[in-house]
Structures are given as structure tokens and as C-alpha cells.
Design a protein around this motif. Sequence first.
Motif, mmCIF file in Angstrom:
data_model
loop_
_atom_site.group_PDB
_atom_site.id
_atom_site.type_symbol
_atom_site.label_atom_id
_atom_site.label_comp_id
_atom_site.label_asym_id
_atom_site.label_seq_id
_atom_site.Cartn_x
_atom_site.Cartn_y
_atom_site.Cartn_z
ATOM 1 N N ASN A 170 -75.606 -39.147 -90.919
ATOM 2 C CA ASN A 170 -76.109 -38.967 -89.563
ATOM 3 C C ASN A 170 -76.462 -37.516 -89.250
ATOM 4 O O ASN A 170 -75.938 -36.916 -88.319
ATOM 5 C CB ASN A 170 -75.115 -39.517 -88.541
ATOM 6 N N HIS A 171 -77.334 -36.961 -90.054
ATOM 7 C CA HIS A 171 -77.770 -35.577 -89.858
ATOM 8 C C HIS A 171 -79.284 -35.562 -89.670
ATOM 9 O O HIS A 171 -80.008 -36.218 -90.422
ATOM 10 C CB HIS A 171 -77.373 -34.730 -91.074
ATOM 11 N N PRO A 172 -79.795 -34.821 -88.700
ATOM 12 C CA PRO A 172 -81.242 -34.811 -88.455
ATOM 13 C C PRO A 172 -82.056 -34.241 -89.616
ATOM 14 O O PRO A 172 -83.260 -34.486 -89.700
ATOM 15 C CB PRO A 172 -81.393 -33.959 -87.195
ATOM 16 N N GLY A 173 -81.423 -33.504 -90.515
ATOM 17 C CA GLY A 173 -82.133 -32.935 -91.655
ATOM 18 C C GLY A 173 -82.233 -33.860 -92.856
ATOM 19 O O GLY A 173 -82.832 -33.507 -93.860
ATOM 20 N N ILE A 174 -81.656 -35.049 -92.752
ATOM 21 C CA ILE A 174 -81.688 -35.999 -93.864
ATOM 22 C C ILE A 174 -82.736 -37.064 -93.581
ATOM 23 O O ILE A 174 -82.749 -37.678 -92.516
ATOM 24 C CB ILE A 174 -80.312 -36.688 -94.057
ATOM 25 N N GLY A 175 -83.619 -37.267 -94.534
ATOM 26 C CA GLY A 175 -84.641 -38.305 -94.425
ATOM 27 C C GLY A 175 -84.673 -39.132 -95.689
ATOM 28 O O GLY A 175 -83.885 -38.919 -96.617
ATOM 29 N N LEU A 176 -85.601 -40.062 -95.739
ATOM 30 C CA LEU A 176 -85.689 -41.007 -96.843
ATOM 31 C C LEU A 176 -87.009 -40.872 -97.572
ATOM 32 O O LEU A 176 -88.073 -40.879 -96.953
ATOM 33 C CB LEU A 176 -85.545 -42.436 -96.303
ATOM 34 N N VAL A 177 -86.927 -40.751 -98.892
ATOM 35 C CA VAL A 177 -88.096 -40.922 -99.739
ATOM 36 C C VAL A 177 -88.158 -42.426 -99.995
ATOM 37 O O VAL A 177 -87.346 -42.964 -100.748
ATOM 38 C CB VAL A 177 -87.977 -40.146 -101.069
ATOM 39 N N LEU A 178 -89.068 -43.096 -99.328
ATOM 40 C CA LEU A 178 -89.142 -44.549 -99.419
ATOM 41 C C LEU A 178 -89.739 -44.963 -100.761
ATOM 42 O O LEU A 178 -90.861 -44.608 -101.095
ATOM 43 C CB LEU A 178 -89.978 -45.138 -98.291
ATOM 44 N N ASP A 179 -88.960 -45.714 -101.496
ATOM 45 C CA ASP A 179 -89.396 -46.249 -102.781
ATOM 46 C C ASP A 179 -89.018 -47.726 -102.780
ATOM 47 O O ASP A 179 -87.979 -48.118 -103.317
ATOM 48 C CB ASP A 179 -88.701 -45.496 -103.914
ATOM 49 N N PRO A 180 -89.830 -48.555 -102.119
ATOM 50 C CA PRO A 180 -89.432 -49.940 -101.889
ATOM 51 C C PRO A 180 -89.147 -50.732 -103.160
ATOM 52 O O PRO A 180 -88.299 -51.623 -103.144
ATOM 53 C CB PRO A 180 -90.605 -50.543 -101.117
ATOM 54 N N ASP B 91 -87.108 -45.372 -89.215
ATOM 55 C CA ASP B 91 -86.976 -44.086 -88.520
ATOM 56 C C ASP B 91 -86.543 -42.951 -89.438
ATOM 57 O O ASP B 91 -86.603 -41.782 -89.047
ATOM 58 C CB ASP B 91 -86.019 -44.206 -87.339
ATOM 59 N N LYS B 92 -86.141 -43.245 -90.662
ATOM 60 C CA LYS B 92 -85.705 -42.206 -91.604
ATOM 61 C C LYS B 92 -86.758 -41.873 -92.658
ATOM 62 O O LYS B 92 -86.602 -40.929 -93.417
ATOM 63 C CB LYS B 92 -84.420 -42.637 -92.320
ATOM 64 N N ILE B 93 -87.841 -42.644 -92.729
ATOM 65 C CA ILE B 93 -88.857 -42.478 -93.776
ATOM 66 C C ILE B 93 -89.629 -41.177 -93.568
ATOM 67 O O ILE B 93 -90.168 -40.919 -92.489
ATOM 68 C CB ILE B 93 -89.812 -43.680 -93.807
ATOM 69 N N LYS B 94 -89.694 -40.349 -94.616
ATOM 70 C CA LYS B 94 -90.409 -39.064 -94.557
ATOM 71 C C LYS B 94 -91.508 -38.953 -95.609
ATOM 72 O O LYS B 94 -92.498 -38.266 -95.407
ATOM 73 C CB LYS B 94 -89.434 -37.895 -94.740
ATOM 74 N N TYR C 244 -97.140 -53.541 -97.575
ATOM 75 C CA TYR C 244 -96.421 -52.257 -97.678
ATOM 76 C C TYR C 244 -97.166 -51.164 -96.926
ATOM 77 O O TYR C 244 -96.598 -50.465 -96.081
ATOM 78 C CB TYR C 244 -96.232 -51.899 -99.149
ATOM 79 N N LEU C 245 -98.445 -51.009 -97.203
ATOM 80 C CA LEU C 245 -99.197 -49.918 -96.584
ATOM 81 C C LEU C 245 -99.484 -50.179 -95.106
ATOM 82 O O LEU C 245 -99.572 -49.239 -94.321
ATOM 83 C CB LEU C 245 -100.470 -49.658 -97.377
ATOM 84 N N THR C 246 -99.590 -51.439 -94.713
ATOM 85 C CA THR C 246 -99.744 -51.771 -93.298
ATOM 86 C C THR C 246 -98.485 -51.383 -92.526
ATOM 87 O O THR C 246 -98.556 -50.768 -91.457
ATOM 88 C CB THR C 246 -100.039 -53.270 -93.117
ATOM 89 N N LEU C 247 -97.324 -51.737 -93.065
ATOM 90 C CA LEU C 247 -96.059 -51.372 -92.410
ATOM 91 C C LEU C 247 -95.872 -49.860 -92.410
ATOM 92 O O LEU C 247 -95.399 -49.281 -91.419
ATOM 93 C CB LEU C 247 -94.889 -52.049 -93.123
ATOM 94 N N LEU C 248 -96.265 -49.205 -93.482
ATOM 95 C CA LEU C 248 -96.124 -47.754 -93.577
ATOM 96 C C LEU C 248 -97.011 -47.043 -92.555
ATOM 97 O O LEU C 248 -96.578 -46.107 -91.882
ATOM 98 C CB LEU C 248 -96.464 -47.306 -95.002
ATOM 99 N N LYS C 249 -98.246 -47.501 -92.412
ATOM 100 C CA LYS C 249 -99.175 -46.801 -91.504
ATOM 101 C C LYS C 249 -98.816 -46.973 -90.034
ATOM 102 O O LYS C 249 -99.188 -46.158 -89.211
ATOM 103 C CB LYS C 249 -100.608 -47.243 -91.753
ATOM 104 N N LYS C 250 -98.061 -48.027 -89.715
ATOM 105 C CA LYS C 250 -97.721 -48.299 -88.319
ATOM 106 C C LYS C 250 -97.041 -47.106 -87.664
ATOM 107 O O LYS C 250 -97.446 -46.667 -86.587
ATOM 108 C CB LYS C 250 -96.832 -49.533 -88.222
ATOM 109 N N ASN C 251 -96.022 -46.552 -88.285
ATOM 110 C CA ASN C 251 -95.282 -45.428 -87.705
ATOM 111 C C ASN C 251 -95.391 -44.141 -88.514
ATOM 112 O O ASN C 251 -94.825 -43.130 -88.113
ATOM 113 C CB ASN C 251 -93.808 -45.794 -87.533
ATOM 114 N N HIS C 252 -96.100 -44.202 -89.637
ATOM 115 C CA HIS C 252 -96.208 -43.040 -90.526
ATOM 116 C C HIS C 252 -97.653 -42.895 -91.027
ATOM 117 O O HIS C 252 -97.900 -42.933 -92.237
ATOM 118 C CB HIS C 252 -95.252 -43.200 -91.715
ATOM 119 N N PRO C 253 -98.616 -42.709 -90.128
ATOM 120 C CA PRO C 253 -100.024 -42.742 -90.544
ATOM 121 C C PRO C 253 -100.454 -41.626 -91.490
ATOM 122 O O PRO C 253 -101.414 -41.798 -92.231
ATOM 123 C CB PRO C 253 -100.779 -42.664 -89.220
#
Length: 140
Positions: A15-25, A50-53, A101-110
Motif C-alpha cells: 500500500n505505497h503510492p510509489g508501487i505500481g504494476l507491470v501488467l503481464d496478463p 488502478d495499479k497498472i503502470k 486485452y488492448l480494449t481493457l487497457l486503453k479504457k483507463n491507460h490510453p
Amino acid sequence: MGSVDQTARLLHEINHPGIGLVLDPTNYYDDANIDDVDPTLYKIFNVLDDKIKIAHAKDCKRAVDTGTKFGGGSAEHNSFRGAGAVELPGAGLGVLNYELYLTLLKKNHPNIPIIIEHIEEEDIPRAKKFVDDTLKKVGA
């Protein structure tokens, strides 16, 4: 991380704001869900969005020859990767629903960086074209 739930638990515990996720589904697929990929994609985005970077682009498919994975003399960089009877080929060479995958990704991470991986140098043009064409197809 072996599952969406494990990843979510770890991110919650840190739970740290500096930690994000490299999404590799593709890393979330195993023997149990490789034949029905869409529900896992939806779960990934419902739980971890919300964690995907950064995003990775490779693929997954049920393994035919698990002997190659667990030995067989392959060089480390060519070895069979994945969980259980799943291997991880280059983008467009497996069963991952890239349009979803790319549709879901572009929704909040264009404008998210997408890193293509698990390919040999000579396969770069094909994999890049596949990802670019799919991005165009979904309007990203």
C-alpha cells in the motif's frame, strides 16, 4: 506472482503510492484457465486496474510438449516458459484475446507503454505489426 489474488494481496499489504504494476496478463494463466482466457482478463482489470503502470505484450497457449519445458537441452532464453502446461510465445502466436486485452487497457491507460517480449530478434517486425494492427483495430 502466481495469481491475480496474490498480486492484489501484495499490493494491498505494501500500500505505497510509489508501487505500481507491470501488467503481464499471460503470467496469470495456468492449466486451469488457459482454455478460457477472457474471464481472467476481466478479473485482472477489475482487481488490478488502478495499479497498472506499464504493460507487456506476449502471448500464451496450452503446451503440447512439456518435455521441452522441463529439460530437453534448450538454451535458457529459448526455454519453455509459463506455469504448468502453458507456454509463453510472442504476441499473436497464442490464444490471448488481444482485442479484449488492448480494449481493457486503453479504457483507463490510453498512453501506457507496451513492451513486447519473449521474441527473437527476427520476430520483432511481425510482433510489432501484430500489436500495432490490434491497437488500431480497437481504436487505441
